[in-house]
Design an enzyme around this catalytic site. Structure first.
Site, PDB file in Angstrom:
ATOM      1  N   LYS A 103      31.527  73.423  56.558  1.00  0.00           N
ATOM      2  CA  LYS A 103      32.916  72.833  56.628  1.00  0.00           C
ATOM      3  C   LYS A 103      32.853  71.919  55.613  1.00  0.00           C
ATOM      4  O   LYS A 103      31.668  71.196  55.499  1.00  0.00           O
ATOM      5  CB  LYS A 103      33.330  72.460  57.961  1.00  0.00           C
ATOM      6  CG  LYS A 103      34.868  72.032  58.283  1.00  0.00           C
ATOM      7  CD  LYS A 103      35.606  73.273  58.407  1.00  0.00           C
ATOM      8  CE  LYS A 103      37.028  73.099  58.246  1.00  0.00           C
ATOM      9  NZ  LYS A 103      37.855  74.469  58.827  1.00  0.00           N
ATOM     10  N   GLY A 214      52.915  71.265  64.936  1.00  0.00           N
ATOM     11  CA  GLY A 214      52.612  71.725  63.644  1.00  0.00           C
ATOM     12  C   GLY A 214      52.930  72.442  62.718  1.00  0.00           C
ATOM     13  O   GLY A 214      53.810  73.518  63.350  1.00  0.00           O
ATOM     14  N   GLY A 216      52.667  73.365  59.568  1.00  0.00           N
ATOM     15  CA  GLY A 216      51.900  73.646  58.241  1.00  0.00           C
ATOM     16  C   GLY A 216      51.889  75.112  58.030  1.00  0.00           C
ATOM     17  O   GLY A 216      52.381  75.994  58.530  1.00  0.00           O
ATOM     18  N   ASN A 217      50.625  75.539  57.400  1.00  0.00           N
ATOM     19  CA  ASN A 217      50.281  76.778  57.079  1.00  0.00           C
ATOM     20  C   ASN A 217      50.237  77.718  58.428  1.00  0.00           C
ATOM     21  O   ASN A 217      50.854  78.474  58.616  1.00  0.00           O
ATOM     22  CB  ASN A 217      48.755  77.020  56.398  1.00  0.00           C
ATOM     23  CG  ASN A 217      48.422  78.514  56.336  1.00  0.00           C
ATOM     24  OD1 ASN A 217      48.024  79.049  57.498  1.00  0.00           O
ATOM     25  ND2 ASN A 217      48.213  79.055  55.091  1.00  0.00           N
ATOM     26  N   GLY A 219      51.063  76.627  62.216  1.00  0.00           N
ATOM     27  CA  GLY A 219      52.128  76.246  62.810  1.00  0.00           C
ATOM     28  C   GLY A 219      53.245  77.180  62.295  1.00  0.00           C
ATOM     29  O   GLY A 219      53.969  77.841  63.449  1.00  0.00           O
TER      30      GLY A 219
HETATM   31  P1  NAD Z   1      48.378  71.895  57.027  1.00  0.00           P
HETATM   32  O1  NAD Z   1      47.924  70.813  56.421  1.00  0.00           O
HETATM   33  O2  NAD Z   1      49.270  73.096  56.399  1.00  0.00           O
HETATM   34  O3  NAD Z   1      49.475  71.586  58.255  1.00  0.00           O
HETATM   35  C1  NAD Z   1      49.122  70.753  59.145  1.00  0.00           C
HETATM   36  C2  NAD Z   1      50.526  70.195  59.932  1.00  0.00           C
HETATM   37  O4  NAD Z   1      50.142  69.470  60.956  1.00  0.00           O
HETATM   38  C3  NAD Z   1      51.443  69.709  59.017  1.00  0.00           C
HETATM   39  O5  NAD Z   1      52.644  70.256  59.225  1.00  0.00           O
HETATM   40  C4  NAD Z   1      51.448  68.223  59.541  1.00  0.00           C
HETATM   41  O6  NAD Z   1      52.878  67.596  59.357  1.00  0.00           O
HETATM   42  C5  NAD Z   1      51.097  68.466  60.854  1.00  0.00           C
HETATM   43  N1  NAD Z   1      50.702  67.184  61.615  1.00  0.00           N
HETATM   44  C6  NAD Z   1      49.894  66.361  61.216  1.00  0.00           C
HETATM   45  N2  NAD Z   1      49.692  65.276  61.869  1.00  0.00           N
HETATM   46  C7  NAD Z   1      50.192  65.765  63.028  1.00  0.00           C
HETATM   47  C8  NAD Z   1      50.354  65.041  64.306  1.00  0.00           C
HETATM   48  N3  NAD Z   1      49.571  64.079  64.657  1.00  0.00           N
HETATM   49  N4  NAD Z   1      51.203  65.814  65.425  1.00  0.00           N
HETATM   50  C9  NAD Z   1      51.731  66.775  64.873  1.00  0.00           C
HETATM   51  N5  NAD Z   1      51.698  67.532  63.724  1.00  0.00           N
HETATM   52  C10 NAD Z   1      50.946  67.008  62.694  1.00  0.00           C
HETATM   53  O7  NAD Z   1      47.126  72.557  57.996  1.00  0.00           O
HETATM   54  P2  NAD Z   1      46.865  73.919  58.713  1.00  0.00           P
HETATM   55  O8  NAD Z   1      46.122  74.731  57.519  1.00  0.00           O
HETATM   56  O9  NAD Z   1      48.087  74.578  59.287  1.00  0.00           O
HETATM   57  O10 NAD Z   1      45.866  73.546  59.826  1.00  0.00           O
HETATM   58  C11 NAD Z   1      46.406  73.174  61.092  1.00  0.00           C
HETATM   59  C12 NAD Z   1      45.294  73.304  62.132  1.00  0.00           C
HETATM   60  O11 NAD Z   1      44.790  74.746  62.012  1.00  0.00           O
HETATM   61  C13 NAD Z   1      43.817  72.681  61.761  1.00  0.00           C
HETATM   62  O12 NAD Z   1      43.249  71.998  63.149  1.00  0.00           O
HETATM   63  C14 NAD Z   1      43.027  73.427  60.937  1.00  0.00           C
HETATM   64  O13 NAD Z   1      41.593  72.991  61.008  1.00  0.00           O
HETATM   65  C15 NAD Z   1      43.393  74.801  61.807  1.00  0.00           C
HETATM   66  N6  NAD Z   1      43.031  75.851  61.372  1.00  0.00           N
HETATM   67  C16 NAD Z   1      43.548  76.137  60.093  1.00  0.00           C
HETATM   68  C17 NAD Z   1      43.242  77.569  59.345  1.00  0.00           C
HETATM   69  C18 NAD Z   1      43.877  78.027  58.057  1.00  0.00           C
HETATM   70  O14 NAD Z   1      43.725  79.018  57.767  1.00  0.00           O
HETATM   71  N7  NAD Z   1      44.719  77.137  57.291  1.00  0.00           N
HETATM   72  C19 NAD Z   1      42.512  78.293  60.097  1.00  0.00           C
HETATM   73  C20 NAD Z   1      41.902  78.011  61.286  1.00  0.00           C
HETATM   74  C21 NAD Z   1      41.977  76.791  61.591  1.00  0.00           C
END
Ligand code: NAD
Length: 405
Positions: A103, A214, A216-217, A219
């Site tokens: 990571k 969440g 983001g990607n 959620g």
């Molecule tokens: P992202 O940056 O696309 O989105 C993150 C989201 O979380 C945003 O909507 C942000 O507004 C929201 N957020 C931030 N702080 C917050 C809080 N305190 N309470 C509620 N919402 C909050 O990130 P992502 O890629 O969607 O990743 C989200 C999680 O999923 C992380 O833990 C990441 O490690 C995990 N993850 C991501 C992937 C991937 O393919 N992108 C794969 C496995 C795990």
């Protein structure tokens, strides 16, 4: 804020209480193979130079090249990156893909940078680490606040420095730049496949009411996929808070609304909720898809969901796990539930190395059996050891790594 690496080690401790692994193997897993901290000087738009702190943790490569995303966040620090790299090691083993765990990250709030500064920073991360990266060595990907565009800059910088042209060193690249079909929704879709595989065993209704933290990607894709499959999303949030309607949300309208207003608040026919309140809404499936340490000893007793599907990494602390287990609320753990992302990243790496481009259907057809198999084997291990799904998943993954070490 609890230390995520200490939490990860506490999870490991709980597993070795119920299943014997060799002492040497466990000792090895308590430390990454290496953790690297770098300083990245970046030329800012006003001509000044600002220095940022960056990281790469290579945790374990018994199963294949180190693999794992790069996070840009103001709170990112080495313990978080180490925890995420440890979980990646297990995740690849549980999904049964030939990748190890790693990571990376940078302590930065990317919202404070211009696009040019962000590009300079991302290229700077690669300049400092190019020696240790490579398709057969260490393969990064996106995570929180890192995008396909950033992966493209990084892949380009790596190619400039090394002359390596397969583009297999970074995954999560845009389509047309070596990216895979289906990588965008992969984590949400993989989570949905896992949920579907375990739905009956966990006693869930045919159509579920879902709450998601969440936007983001992960959620957002999860919300769309659950709705497309006939489930209802009652509430969803971003970092500033969320909204709730007991009859369900129209996610596509909500996306447009956030684009125009910059926030989810006051979306018509919904009630505003804080992130704390959102976690305590009564529903069938609660999906944390934002950050670590959201469900803790202080709110676990108030959770009213029937199950938790962890699409974020590390959202539930070890003390919360105990409370949820005693309340009979199964937690489908991150190392299983969000492994669809790294699995499609592995598919992208494989396509790059073979010079192939698979259709979205091919990608999803390859993802589904891996997720089903990981979900069912985790469930079986949980049953065999009379324990929760997290310990079941750890036992499955640890056994696979131990066999190769
Ligand atoms: P992202 O940056 O696309 O989105 C993150 C989201 O979380 C945003 O909507 C942000 O507004 C929201 N957020 C931030 N702080 C917050 C809080 N305190 N309470 C509620 N919402 C909050 O990130 P992502 O890629 O969607 O990743 C989200 C999680 O999923 C992380 O833990 C990441 O490690 C995990 N993850 C991501 C992937 C991937 O393919 N992108 C794969 C496995 C795990």
């Amino acid at each position: 804020m609890q230390n995520p690496f200490e939490n990860a080690m506490e999870q490991l401790d709980k597993v070795i209480k119920i299943k014997d692994f060799s002492k040497e193997f466990i000792a090895r897993l308590r430390q990454p193979d290496r953790d690297i901290r770098i300083s990245i000087p970046v030329k800012m738009d006003d001509g000044s130079v600002k220095v940022f702190e960056g990281y790469r943790v290579e945790y374990n490569n018994a199963l294949g090249p180190y693999k794992g995303g790069i996070r840009y966040h103001k709170d990112t620090e080495i313990n978080e990156v180490k925890a995420l790299a440890f979980w990646m090691t297990l995740k690849c083993a549980i999904a049964n893909i030939p990748m190890g765990g790693g990571k990376g990250g940078i302590t930065v709030d990317p919202k404070n940078l211009s696009s040019k500064e962000l590009e300079n920073l991302s290229r700077g991360w690669v300049k400092k680490l190019s020696d240790i990266l490579g398709p057969k060595k260490d393969v990064p990907a996106p995570d929180v606040n890192t995008t396909g565009e950033i992966m493209d800059w990084m892949a380009d910088e790596f190619e400039k420095i090394t002359g390596e042209k397969t583009r297999a060193t970074f995954t999560g690249k845009p389509l047309g730049k070596g990216g895979s079909e289906g990588r965008g929704p992969a984590t949400g879709l993989g989570g949905f496949y896992v949920f579907n595989s375990l739905k009956v065993q966990l006693g869930l209704p045919e159509k579920c009411e879902v709450v998601i933290q969440g936007f983001g990607n992960v959620g957002l894709n999860a919300a769309q996929i659950f709705i497309e499959n006939g489930h209802k999303v009652l509430a969803i949030s971003d970092s500033k808070g969320g909204i709730y309607n007991e009859n369900g949300l129209d996610i596509n309208k909500l996306i447009e609304y956030k684009k125009t207003t910059g926030s989810l608040s006051n979306f018509p026919e919904t009630k505003n909720v804080t992130n704390e309140e959102l976690l305590e809404i009564k529903c069938d499936v609660l999906i944390p898809a934002a950050f670590e340490n959201q469900i803790t000893g202080s709110n676990a007793n108030n959770i009213k969901a029937k199950i938790i599907l962890e699409l974020a990494n590390g959202p539930t602390t070890p003390d919360a796990d105990e409370i949820l287990f005693s309340k009979n609320i199964p937690v489908i753990p991150d190392v299983l539930a969000n492994s669809g992302g790294v699995t499609v990243s592995y598919f992208e790496w494989d396509q790059n190395l073979k010079g192939e481009h698979w259709s979205e259907k091919e990608v999803f057809d390859k993802l589904l059996p891996l997720m089903n198999d990981a979900a069912q084997k985790t469930f079986e291990k949980g049953k065999e050891y009379k324990t929760d799904l997290r310990r079941g998943a750890f036992i499955l993954g640890l056994k696979r790594i131990e066999e190769k070490i």
